[in-house]
Motif scaffolding. Structure first.
Motif, PDB file in Angstrom:
ATOM      1  N   UNK A  83      24.151  16.638 -32.516  1.00  0.00           N
ATOM      2  CA  UNK A  83      22.896  16.398 -31.820  1.00  0.00           C
ATOM      3  C   UNK A  83      23.079  17.352 -30.513  1.00  0.00           C
ATOM      4  N   UNK A  84      22.045  17.288 -29.724  1.00  0.00           N
ATOM      5  CA  UNK A  84      22.135  17.959 -28.253  1.00  0.00           C
ATOM      6  C   UNK A  84      21.458  16.780 -27.654  1.00  0.00           C
ATOM      7  N   UNK A  85      22.283  16.503 -26.905  1.00  0.00           N
ATOM      8  CA  UNK A  85      21.922  15.488 -25.615  1.00  0.00           C
ATOM      9  C   UNK A  85      21.492  15.932 -24.285  1.00  0.00           C
ATOM     10  N   UNK A  86      20.417  15.419 -23.738  1.00  0.00           N
ATOM     11  CA  UNK A  86      20.065  15.821 -22.468  1.00  0.00           C
ATOM     12  C   UNK A  86      20.120  14.390 -21.476  1.00  0.00           C
ATOM     13  N   UNK A  87      21.049  14.711 -20.285  1.00  0.00           N
ATOM     14  CA  UNK A  87      21.001  13.762 -19.478  1.00  0.00           C
ATOM     15  C   UNK A  87      20.244  14.341 -18.011  1.00  0.00           C
ATOM     16  N   UNK A  88      19.132  13.434 -17.734  1.00  0.00           N
ATOM     17  CA  UNK A  88      18.262  13.568 -16.809  1.00  0.00           C
ATOM     18  C   UNK A  88      18.469  12.533 -15.518  1.00  0.00           C
ATOM     19  N   UNK A  89      18.823  13.129 -14.352  1.00  0.00           N
ATOM     20  CA  UNK A  89      18.954  12.385 -13.125  1.00  0.00           C
ATOM     21  C   UNK A  89      18.093  12.630 -12.089  1.00  0.00           C
ATOM     22  N   UNK A  90      17.361  11.543 -11.692  1.00  0.00           N
ATOM     23  CA  UNK A  90      16.295  11.658 -10.539  1.00  0.00           C
ATOM     24  C   UNK A  90      16.742  10.742  -9.389  1.00  0.00           C
ATOM     25  N   UNK A  91      17.140  11.382  -8.045  1.00  0.00           N
ATOM     26  CA  UNK A  91      17.567  10.801  -6.950  1.00  0.00           C
ATOM     27  C   UNK A  91      16.526  10.644  -5.859  1.00  0.00           C
ATOM     28  N   UNK A  92      16.384   9.640  -5.419  1.00  0.00           N
ATOM     29  CA  UNK A  92      15.308   9.437  -4.387  1.00  0.00           C
ATOM     30  C   UNK A  92      15.755   8.699  -3.146  1.00  0.00           C
ATOM     31  N   UNK A  93      15.148   9.203  -2.143  1.00  0.00           N
ATOM     32  CA  UNK A  93      15.489   8.685  -0.737  1.00  0.00           C
ATOM     33  C   UNK A  93      14.162   8.726   0.153  1.00  0.00           C
ATOM     34  N   UNK A  94      13.453   7.546   0.104  1.00  0.00           N
ATOM     35  CA  UNK A  94      12.184   7.520   0.682  1.00  0.00           C
ATOM     36  C   UNK A  94      10.954   8.304  -0.050  1.00  0.00           C
TER      37      UNK A  94
END
Length: 609
Positions: A584-595
């Motif tokens: 398989x091909x896995x995709x890791x998405x990370x969304x960081x937020x500040x305000x």
């Protein structure tokens, strides 16, 4: 009869271990730029994916070599500019395009150093060389003597239950689209009434029929292009090819952009879009069977056409769709409710046609149209990383950027986006046919570029027959194993153990805006992935992060983490929903937020059996 020995890959391909690392503030462009923006080794390494592709999008600029790419770039983007599609693929190589000649005396087939579109398109379609004028069929003792049919990539995808598409701006029965889905000894046999050179192939003689008949009999899901005139010809059994397409195979007959726009799925049957060719008074006329080029003509002359202020004008296209319209629609239809994958061949054919005509603006415009379609394919590839995108031509051509009107037998001058004049020369005119002179092909190697699974195999020096194995997916290789990958960032150092040599990415500059980074293994076994995919996160100021792990469009797990400024955070994402023993091909998405600030980063993980 002896075929020449043909090496599969004639130049060394250098592979570097991949590490799926993306850092905030780092360069995200794929193409290696000559500008002084740092070393690109890590960026390229992260693009190496040895997996077999699920989807393949092959984009062809007929007659497209470096000369016409450069001329079009100069005109559209400027000498220091770049195309957003054509110049933005990570792996670029040189590709030879020679063919063979017939051998009447039974000896070895001699090399043909300058080929036409039929044997060159047959080369990547079948992985084998053949002679001029021949469509996915082996060489023989003479042009009217059939060779052995070679199965094509499109046919193999179809046999495996995958969807297939074939679109062009030329006649749909012309050589390049024809080679993908038909087998004939002569490319001229486009319709059932054009079979004089292919008598054994006539259906009345037990053959497969003309190009038009074979394309629809192969049940290609999406067929878009010109030459309605070839499909309204009468078959040996009576009725037209178009009648057979609709009644036997369930094709929907599309004639305008508006009708194409209205098609939303393949549930009601395959699509046959025929946007040019023939007239109401003469439906079988060959005049106008190709689609309209994007720009109005500027034809080179011996005296020199155009001027230092000449611009290319957009042509009126009536109801015809643009190549990008057809590309987007084909992808949308082929991907819908499809977990098996697809093959799509896209041809910007009028680059070649207008080069034959010494039409500088026409060729430039359709090279730019190719770039727009490449952008569409790359946009799809972003969210479907198991898709291989390949961009190339079939042979080189006559266009040359020259120093002035004395630089060719015929020249044309246009004003580029830089505001400076550019003169294009043509000096390969073939003997006149019916009073018309045509510029000829040349035998130079051409560019090939790619992105996605197995794209690294186009790197270096290859032959166009090598594309056959690359598109079908060669047995994946194992990337070199190494100790660790070290990611240096503000604050502590985070080390993640992955296959590959030690790669150090320079630390981030002092943060002003929100930024974040992610590091993850480039490759995991299926068993290891099911126990959890490790990931290391970093933000340059206090923030939260939403982390999502996907396998294609399927979400495997999601979690939200609290991050401390400049301090790495380790996490393990559950992949228990991953099927056992499945690559398989896995995709890791990370969304960081500040305000109100938000940054998204992604990483890819290849899961092996």
């Amino acid at each position: 009869m002896q075929l020449p020995k043909l090496p599969k890959t004639r130049g060394p391909l250098v592979a570097t271990a991949a590490v799926a690392v993306a850092l905030a503030g780092g360069a995200t462009a794929l193409a290696v730029s000559p500008s002084a923006d740092g070393d690109h080794s890590a960026t390229l390494a992260a693009q190496i994916d040895p997996a077999k592709p699920k989807n393949v999008i092959l984009l062809i600029g007929d007659g497209t070599d470096e000369a016409i790419i450069t001329a079009a770039r100069n005109y559209e983007k400027g000498a220091a500019g770049a195309f957003a599609g054509l110049d933005n693929l990570p792996f670029v190589g040189d590709m030879t395009t020679y063919g063979l000649k017939t051998a009447p005396d039974g000896s070895r087939y001699p090399f043909a150093y300058v080929s036409d579109s039929a044997p060159t398109a047959s080369g990547w379609s079948t992985g084998k060389k053949t002679v001029d004028g021949r469509l996915s069929q082996g060489p023989s003792s003479g042009s009217n003597v059939p060779g052995v049919d070679y199965e094509t990539v499109l046919e193999k995808f179809k046999k495996d239950g995958k969807r297939v598409g074939n679109i062009t701006t030329s006649a749909l029965t012309d050589a390049t689209p024809a080679a993908a889905g038909s087998h004939l000894n002569a490319r001229a046999c486009q319709g059932p009434e054009n079979m004089a050179d292919c008598l054994p192939a006539k259906k009345a003689n037990g053959g497969k029929g003309s190009v038009a008949e074979q394309l629809v009999d192969n049940k290609i899901d999406v067929l878009l292009g010109g030459a309605r005139n070839r499909f309204v010809q009468t078959t040996d059994a009576g009725g037209t090819v178009l009648d057979r397409a609709k009644t036997v195979h369930g094709y929907r007959d599309i004639a305008t952009k508006a009708q194409l726009d209205a098609v939303t799925s393949l549930q009601d049957g395959p699509v046959l879009g025929l946007f040019s060719g023939g007239t109401e008074a003469n439906p079988k006329a060959t005049t106008g069977e190709n689609m309209i080029p994007y720009y109005e003509p500027l034809v080179a002359t011996a005296a020199g056409a155009g001027s230092a202020t000449q611009k290319c004008s957009v042509a009126a296209r009536g109801t015809q769709p643009r190549l990008g319209d057809m590309t987007q629609k084909a992808i949308d239809l082929l991907k819908q409710d499809n977990d098996k994958g697809f093959f799509l061949q896209v041809e910007s054919a009028m680059v070649d046609k207008q080069e034959h005509a010494a039409d500088a603006c026409g060729a430039i415009g359709d090279l730019a149209e190719l770039d727009r379609s490449v952008q569409i394919a790359l946009e799809f590839q972003k969210t479907n990383p198991d898709t291989l995108v390949i961009v190339t031509g079939d042979h080189s051509h006559s266009t040359q950027i020259v120093g002035g009107t004395s630089g060719g037998k015929a020249t044309a001058t246009v004003q580029t986006v830089d505001g400076d004049p550019m003169t294009i020369g043509y000096s390969t005119a073939e003997p006149p046919v019916n009073g018309n002179t045509s510029q000829g092909h040349t035998g130079s190697q051409i560019r090939v570029a790619a992105k996605g699974p197995q794209a690294a195999n186009v790197n270096g020096f290859i032959d166009q027959t090598d594309l056959y194995d690359i598109m079908l997916g060669q047995t994946p290789s194992t990337l070199p194993a190494g100790p660790t990958t070290t990611v240096t960032t503000p604050g502590p150092t985070t080390t993640v153990t992955v296959p590959g040599p030690t790669t150090t990415v320079p630390g981030l500059a002092p943060a002003v805006k929100l930024a974040g980074g992610i590091a993850a293994p480039g490759t995991l076994s299926n068993a290891a992935a099911r126990k959890g995919v490790p990931v290391s996160l970093l933000a340059t100021k206090a923030s939260s992060a939403k982390v999502t792990l996907k396998n294609g469009s399927k979400t495997l797990s999601t979690t939200t983490l609290k991050l401390s400024a400049n301090s790495p955070k380790a996490a393990k994402l559950s992949a228990s929903k991953l099927a056992r023993r499945k690559a398989a091909k896995l995709t890791i998405s990370v969304t960081t937020t500040a305000g109100t600030e938000k940054v998204t980063r992604t990483a890819r993980v290849s899961v092996t059996r």
